[in-house]
Design a protein around this motif. Sequence first.
Motif, PDB file in Angstrom:
ATOM      1  N   THR A 183      -3.854  12.195  -9.897  1.00  0.00           N
ATOM      2  CA  THR A 183      -2.577  12.422 -10.738  1.00  0.00           C
ATOM      3  C   THR A 183      -1.451  11.694 -10.107  1.00  0.00           C
ATOM      4  OG1 THR A 183      -3.609  14.559 -11.309  1.00  0.00           O
ATOM      5  CG2 THR A 183      -1.027  14.382 -11.858  1.00  0.00           C
ATOM      6  N   TYR A 184      -1.276  11.794  -8.919  1.00  0.00           N
ATOM      7  CA  TYR A 184      -0.131  11.150  -8.225  1.00  0.00           C
ATOM      8  C   TYR A 184       0.102   9.618  -8.430  1.00  0.00           C
ATOM      9  CZ  TYR A 184       3.520  10.185  -4.604  1.00  0.00           C
ATOM     10  OH  TYR A 184       4.278   9.871  -3.962  1.00  0.00           O
ATOM     11  N   TRP A 185      -1.290   8.918  -8.349  1.00  0.00           N
ATOM     12  CA  TRP A 185      -1.442   7.576  -8.637  1.00  0.00           C
ATOM     13  C   TRP A 185      -1.164   7.265 -10.004  1.00  0.00           C
ATOM     14  CZ3 TRP A 185      -0.957   6.793  -4.169  1.00  0.00           C
ATOM     15  CH2 TRP A 185      -1.545   6.634  -3.133  1.00  0.00           C
ATOM     16  N   ILE A 186      -1.584   8.147 -10.940  1.00  0.00           N
ATOM     17  CA  ILE A 186      -1.454   7.932 -12.392  1.00  0.00           C
ATOM     18  C   ILE A 186       0.161   8.028 -12.841  1.00  0.00           C
ATOM     19  CG2 ILE A 186      -1.274   8.967 -14.764  1.00  0.00           C
ATOM     20  CD1 ILE A 186      -4.324   9.918 -14.261  1.00  0.00           C
ATOM     21  N   ILE A 187       0.756   8.997 -12.183  1.00  0.00           N
ATOM     22  CA  ILE A 187       2.409   8.994 -12.601  1.00  0.00           C
ATOM     23  C   ILE A 187       3.107   7.711 -11.752  1.00  0.00           C
ATOM     24  CG2 ILE A 187       4.655  10.172 -11.461  1.00  0.00           C
ATOM     25  CD1 ILE A 187       2.883  12.849 -11.736  1.00  0.00           C
ATOM     26  N   LEU A 188       2.881   7.403 -10.497  1.00  0.00           N
ATOM     27  CA  LEU A 188       3.505   6.372  -9.983  1.00  0.00           C
ATOM     28  C   LEU A 188       3.076   5.030 -10.629  1.00  0.00           C
ATOM     29  CD1 LEU A 188       5.443   6.081  -7.347  1.00  0.00           C
ATOM     30  CD2 LEU A 188       3.427   5.643  -5.975  1.00  0.00           C
TER      31      LEU A 188
ATOM     32  N   ALA B  25      -9.569   7.997   6.103  1.00  0.00           N
ATOM     33  CA  ALA B  25      -8.666   8.617   6.910  1.00  0.00           C
ATOM     34  C   ALA B  25      -7.315   9.047   6.313  1.00  0.00           C
ATOM     35  CB  ALA B  25      -8.139   7.817   8.234  1.00  0.00           C
ATOM     36  N   ILE B  26      -6.859   8.198   5.305  1.00  0.00           N
ATOM     37  CA  ILE B  26      -5.734   8.725   4.663  1.00  0.00           C
ATOM     38  C   ILE B  26      -5.907   8.032   3.223  1.00  0.00           C
ATOM     39  CG2 ILE B  26      -4.706   6.006   4.947  1.00  0.00           C
ATOM     40  CD1 ILE B  26      -2.075   7.553   5.594  1.00  0.00           C
ATOM     41  N   SER B  27      -4.950   8.710   2.060  1.00  0.00           N
ATOM     42  CA  SER B  27      -5.095   8.452   0.873  1.00  0.00           C
ATOM     43  C   SER B  27      -4.183   7.144   0.477  1.00  0.00           C
ATOM     44  CB  SER B  27      -5.058   9.490  -0.179  1.00  0.00           C
ATOM     45  OG  SER B  27      -5.994  10.609  -0.013  1.00  0.00           O
ATOM     46  N   ARG B  28      -4.676   6.143  -0.267  1.00  0.00           N
ATOM     47  CA  ARG B  28      -3.674   5.017  -0.449  1.00  0.00           C
ATOM     48  C   ARG B  28      -4.240   4.205  -1.601  1.00  0.00           C
ATOM     49  NH1 ARG B  28      -5.498   0.107   3.324  1.00  0.00           N
ATOM     50  NH2 ARG B  28      -7.685   0.351   3.349  1.00  0.00           N
ATOM     51  N   LEU B  29      -3.163   3.734  -2.193  1.00  0.00           N
ATOM     52  CA  LEU B  29      -3.392   2.708  -3.442  1.00  0.00           C
ATOM     53  C   LEU B  29      -2.704   1.500  -3.025  1.00  0.00           C
ATOM     54  CD1 LEU B  29      -3.107   3.429  -7.139  1.00  0.00           C
ATOM     55  CD2 LEU B  29      -1.793   1.868  -6.122  1.00  0.00           C
ATOM     56  N   GLY B  30      -3.428   0.249  -3.421  1.00  0.00           N
ATOM     57  CA  GLY B  30      -2.784  -0.904  -3.022  1.00  0.00           C
ATOM     58  C   GLY B  30      -2.838  -1.961  -4.109  1.00  0.00           C
ATOM     59  N   PHE B  31      -1.733  -2.864  -4.209  1.00  0.00           N
ATOM     60  CA  PHE B  31      -1.686  -3.937  -4.936  1.00  0.00           C
ATOM     61  C   PHE B  31      -1.176  -5.231  -4.378  1.00  0.00           C
ATOM     62  CE2 PHE B  31       2.068  -1.203  -5.543  1.00  0.00           C
ATOM     63  CZ  PHE B  31       3.122  -2.215  -5.748  1.00  0.00           C
ATOM     64  N   ASP B  32      -1.016  -6.247  -5.048  1.00  0.00           N
ATOM     65  CA  ASP B  32      -0.576  -7.611  -4.289  1.00  0.00           C
ATOM     66  C   ASP B  32       1.093  -7.374  -3.913  1.00  0.00           C
ATOM     67  OD1 ASP B  32      -2.948  -8.653  -4.698  1.00  0.00           O
ATOM     68  OD2 ASP B  32      -2.362  -9.732  -6.309  1.00  0.00           O
TER      69      ASP B  32
ATOM     70  N   GLU C  35       0.894  -1.266   0.093  1.00  0.00           N
ATOM     71  CA  GLU C  35       0.062   0.007  -0.128  1.00  0.00           C
ATOM     72  C   GLU C  35       0.794   1.137   0.057  1.00  0.00           C
ATOM     73  OE1 GLU C  35      -2.721  -0.370   3.180  1.00  0.00           O
ATOM     74  OE2 GLU C  35      -3.572  -1.946   2.606  1.00  0.00           O
ATOM     75  N   VAL C  36       0.640   2.090  -0.887  1.00  0.00           N
ATOM     76  CA  VAL C  36       1.302   3.331  -1.051  1.00  0.00           C
ATOM     77  C   VAL C  36       0.417   4.352  -0.258  1.00  0.00           C
ATOM     78  CG1 VAL C  36       2.285   5.037  -2.420  1.00  0.00           C
ATOM     79  CG2 VAL C  36       2.595   2.874  -3.099  1.00  0.00           C
TER      80      VAL C  36
ATOM     81  N   LEU D 138      -7.246  -1.746  -4.344  1.00  0.00           N
ATOM     82  CA  LEU D 138      -7.799  -0.572  -3.625  1.00  0.00           C
ATOM     83  C   LEU D 138      -7.360   0.640  -3.874  1.00  0.00           C
ATOM     84  CD1 LEU D 138      -6.344   0.546  -1.040  1.00  0.00           C
ATOM     85  CD2 LEU D 138      -6.575  -1.748  -0.212  1.00  0.00           C
ATOM     86  N   VAL D 139      -8.201   1.750  -3.783  1.00  0.00           N
ATOM     87  CA  VAL D 139      -8.000   3.019  -3.799  1.00  0.00           C
ATOM     88  C   VAL D 139      -8.761   3.648  -2.819  1.00  0.00           C
ATOM     89  CG1 VAL D 139      -7.640   5.132  -5.583  1.00  0.00           C
ATOM     90  CG2 VAL D 139      -7.599   2.781  -6.285  1.00  0.00           C
ATOM     91  N   ASP D 140      -8.149   4.437  -1.990  1.00  0.00           N
ATOM     92  CA  ASP D 140      -8.779   5.263  -0.872  1.00  0.00           C
ATOM     93  C   ASP D 140      -8.488   6.682  -1.164  1.00  0.00           C
ATOM     94  OD1 ASP D 140      -9.937   3.122   0.079  1.00  0.00           O
ATOM     95  OD2 ASP D 140      -8.692   3.012   2.150  1.00  0.00           O
ATOM     96  N   PHE D 141      -9.460   7.674  -1.135  1.00  0.00           N
ATOM     97  CA  PHE D 141      -9.409   9.033  -1.130  1.00  0.00           C
ATOM     98  C   PHE D 141      -9.681   9.449   0.317  1.00  0.00           C
ATOM     99  CE2 PHE D 141      -9.664   7.758  -5.507  1.00  0.00           C
ATOM    100  CZ  PHE D 141      -8.989   8.594  -6.229  1.00  0.00           C
TER     101      PHE D 141
END
Length: 354
Positions: A154-159, A202-209, A137-138, A175-178
Amino acid sequence: MTELLHYFGQFCHRGVMAEIERRMIAPAFVEEALDSLRRLDKPTEPVLARVGLPPRVDQPVSAETYGALWLAIAAELDDEFFGMGGRPMRSGSFTLLCHSVLHAPTLGHALRRALRFLDVVLDDPRGRLVIRDGLAEVELRDAGGPRSAFAYRTYWIILHGIICWLVGRRIPIRLVDFRCAEPKQGADYRLFFGAPVRFSQAISRLGFDSALLDLPISRSEQALKQFLRGAPANILVRYRYDAGVAATVRRRLGQATPAMWRSFAELAADMRMPPSTLRHRLHNEGQSYAAIKDDIRRDLAVELLLNTPKTIGEIAVQLGYSEPSAFFRAFRKWTGKSPEAFRREGDGERDHGP
């Protein structure tokens, strides 16, 4: 037989149309990008004209056109992050970011380097990698209040775009939380990510395996030059498998409707290898037969819900589910919403426009 061929033709046509639609960017995202100019009282029409767009954009645009708009706005602002960071992401930063991660040994090393780079360049928000419950999770942390959904996107697109290119295949998002509240175009966000999306978290995050962090990186300087020539358009479209066994499996599954898919053992026999070998080779690419089927079903489900009058039960049957309840559970896992809620939200977006 004629009926079956007609049905199969419709399925293939939908697949082509869905692929085209995946390359289109919603007009609401164009408006959000233009807001970065409006905030500084800069005119938008000259920038739109420069990339061949009318003064008012009310139809989806291609990824290539949106990419050209991104570059035009970045040149106008000298900021590749649309003025949404603690500091400007000066022109050329994306290129330097790519060079900084090119020779990392694994995806995990590259991701940590990318996060450190973006921390230095943007200052705020700041990202960190957290591994838990099988997910990488980022997390993004803001110094102040929540940013806009567009800033986090935009941050998620770049990363995400960079790490997908580094390993040569799509990294499925789980998952994607905003942190911010849901914008009026929430349906566009869910469709864009193709994963469970939640707002007001509570926090913005993006997750993958997390297992994908061990994937090796083998990209050359020449390959990077080619990648940069196509950026940022090539990171706007959800990355598709461009090579390997997973690509072959996807192509074979795409030749039939989900209800007609063969068993894993039959697929392995068609590909002239033992099931254990196919399973091992998919695992080495960070994939599985079940995940690939899920991916295809999800894309088709979204297309059928938004663009056909079929009932939920009919869609469930077409996707190969024996019971509508199984489709309900799968769709909620993919998007965080029920099929009916997703359809209503999509219809609402079309009714009211951007």
